[in-house]
Design a protein around this motif. Structure first.
Motif, PDB file in Angstrom:
ATOM      1  N   ARG A  47       0.801   9.455  -5.702  1.00 55.51           N
ATOM      2  CA  ARG A  47       0.946  10.836  -5.583  1.00 55.51           C
ATOM      3  C   ARG A  47       1.669  11.396  -6.316  1.00 55.51           C
ATOM      4  N   ASP A  48       2.989  10.800  -7.200  1.00 53.82           N
ATOM      5  CA  ASP A  48       3.750  11.526  -7.789  1.00 53.82           C
ATOM      6  C   ASP A  48       3.130  12.309  -9.052  1.00 53.82           C
ATOM      7  N   VAL A  49       3.484  13.499  -9.096  1.00 54.48           N
ATOM      8  CA  VAL A  49       2.900  14.268 -10.389  1.00 54.48           C
ATOM      9  C   VAL A  49       3.477  13.954 -11.561  1.00 54.48           C
ATOM     10  N   ALA A  50       4.099  12.842 -11.682  1.00 55.12           N
ATOM     11  CA  ALA A  50       4.814  12.475 -12.978  1.00 55.12           C
ATOM     12  C   ALA A  50       4.013  11.051 -13.411  1.00 55.12           C
ATOM     13  N   THR A  51       2.996  10.784 -12.430  1.00 54.36           N
ATOM     14  CA  THR A  51       2.322   9.433 -12.879  1.00 54.36           C
ATOM     15  C   THR A  51       1.147   9.967 -13.771  1.00 54.36           C
ATOM     16  N   ASN A  52       1.289   9.288 -14.920  1.00 58.36           N
ATOM     17  CA  ASN A  52       0.227   9.456 -16.052  1.00 58.36           C
ATOM     18  C   ASN A  52      -1.106   9.081 -15.649  1.00 58.36           C
ATOM     19  N   THR A  53      -2.344   9.793 -16.185  1.00 61.92           N
ATOM     20  CA  THR A  53      -3.591   9.117 -16.167  1.00 61.92           C
ATOM     21  C   THR A  53      -3.796   7.769 -15.994  1.00 61.92           C
ATOM     22  N   LYS A  54      -3.261   6.973 -17.218  1.00 63.56           N
ATOM     23  CA  LYS A  54      -3.436   5.549 -17.241  1.00 63.56           C
ATOM     24  C   LYS A  54      -2.978   4.728 -15.819  1.00 63.56           C
ATOM     25  N   LYS A  55      -1.658   5.066 -15.538  1.00 61.10           N
ATOM     26  CA  LYS A  55      -1.163   4.471 -14.261  1.00 61.10           C
ATOM     27  C   LYS A  55      -1.791   4.973 -13.281  1.00 61.10           C
ATOM     28  N   PHE A  56      -2.289   5.926 -13.288  1.00 62.36           N
ATOM     29  CA  PHE A  56      -3.083   6.677 -11.908  1.00 62.36           C
ATOM     30  C   PHE A  56      -4.251   5.701 -11.866  1.00 62.36           C
ATOM     31  N   ARG A  57      -5.040   5.344 -12.794  1.00 63.59           N
ATOM     32  CA  ARG A  57      -6.313   4.601 -12.435  1.00 63.59           C
ATOM     33  C   ARG A  57      -6.009   3.228 -12.231  1.00 63.59           C
TER      34      ARG A  57
ATOM     35  N   VAL B  12       0.782  -1.154   0.001  1.00 62.06           N
ATOM     36  CA  VAL B  12       0.188  -0.194  -0.084  1.00 62.06           C
ATOM     37  C   VAL B  12       0.759   1.165   0.011  1.00 62.06           C
ATOM     38  N   ALA B  13       1.878   1.308   0.986  1.00 55.11           N
ATOM     39  CA  ALA B  13       2.963   2.469   0.928  1.00 55.11           C
ATOM     40  C   ALA B  13       3.554   2.662  -0.272  1.00 55.11           C
ATOM     41  N   HIS B  14       3.937   1.545  -0.977  1.00 52.21           N
ATOM     42  CA  HIS B  14       4.636   1.748  -2.253  1.00 52.21           C
ATOM     43  C   HIS B  14       4.033   2.038  -3.500  1.00 52.21           C
ATOM     44  N   LYS B  15       2.656   1.781  -3.391  1.00 54.43           N
ATOM     45  CA  LYS B  15       1.677   1.931  -4.565  1.00 54.43           C
ATOM     46  C   LYS B  15       1.458   3.552  -4.481  1.00 54.43           C
ATOM     47  N   LEU B  16       0.861   3.765  -3.142  1.00 56.94           N
ATOM     48  CA  LEU B  16       0.243   5.061  -2.826  1.00 56.94           C
ATOM     49  C   LEU B  16       1.620   6.253  -3.109  1.00 56.94           C
TER      50      LEU B  16
END
Ligand code: PRP
Ligand code: URA
Length: 244
Positions: A26-36, A18-22
């Motif tokens: 949070r990372d501003v560089a994470t794109n929409t697909k990865k965020f979902r 959970v800590a790793h994925k969270l």
């Protein structure tokens, strides 16, 4: 006093995944697909924890070798995604509990007052689910969550749990004071709300990041907010500091 001591209904996951994925979420560089994808994976992990106390009844099963005693989940579970951002949590929960009903609640937060505004509710007259899981990635001021619980209690839901990815201390306090019987399951409790009512460090706007709805500065967190918004946040922070 620690928040978890003050509010025993609060469960913050300590799972390393959970800590790793969270952190990636949070990372501003994470794109929409990865965020979902991450919202879905985190929901799976939190849902597993949130449903660990569901009652089961015995069920006899015939394996290819012999008969044995198994179990099946007893209560009818209702998933209650809060539109929009809660939508991204539904599929993962349905993977865990395919028999669940899904009841959508439409609420948005007025940017100026930070108060929830209801715009969609098709709950039937009488409750059909015994355990309701409210799905909303962000528990910020707690206004949306408390309003959703009000709706579900008026509906007749027996037990209610809030499942969120990130909470602000102010939101935990608001929801817990209004509804101490509601369990809160989160991946993290962040430092605070900023003067615009956004969770810091947070992850920004959970709806916009899931659905790619970035329309420039006008859609950035708290764009339309003003003094009134900051005063709402200051009041919540005074309440929290004073232990109400
Ligand atoms: C966000 C979030 C929660 C609410 C939390 O929704 O998904 O529903 O804000 O804030 P609160 O705890 O202060 O009430 P938003 O109003 O941005 O709507 P959206 O999901 O449609 O973007
Ligand atoms: N809603 C969000 O999406 N993010 C916040 O930080 C607060 C409310």
């Amino acid at each position: 006093m620690e928040l978890a001591d003050r509010y025993p209904n609060l469960a913050v996951s300590s799972h390393p995944l959970v800590a790793h994925k969270l952190s990636i979420l949070r990372d501003v560089a994470t794109n929409t697909k990865k965020f979902r994808e991450l919202v879905r994976e985190l929901t799976w992990l939190l849902g597993y924890e949130a449903m660990s106390d569901l009652d089961t009844r015995p069920r006899t099963v015939r394996t290819p070798l012999e008969e044995t005693q198994g179990a099946e989940v007893e209560p009818k579970v209702g998933l209650v995604p809060v539109l929009r951002a809660g939508l991204g949590m539904v599929d993962a929960m349905l993977e865990l509990i395919p028999s669940a009903e899904v009841w959508h609640i439409g609420l948005y937060r007025d940017e100026r007052t930070l108060k929830p505004v209801e715009y969609y509710n098709k709950l039937p007259d009488a409750a059909t689910a015994q355990v309701c899981l409210i799905l909303d990635p962000m528990l910020a001021t707690g206004g949306s969550a408390a309003a959703t619980v009000d709706i579900l209690k008026a509906w007749g839901a027996g037990r209610i749990k809030q499942v969120s990815l990130i909470a602000a201390p102010e939101g935990v306090a608001t929801l817990s004071e209004a509804h101490p019987d509601v369990d809160i399951h989160v991946a993290a409790v962040d430092r605070a709300l900023n003067e615009r009512g956004y969770i810091v460090p947070g992850l920004g706007d959970a709806g916009d990041r899931q659905f790619g709805t970035f329309a420039g500065p006008a859609s950035e967190p708290g764009h339309a907010a003003g003094d009134e918004t900051a005063e709402v946040v200051r009041r919540l922070q005074r309440d929290l500091a004073g232990g109400r």
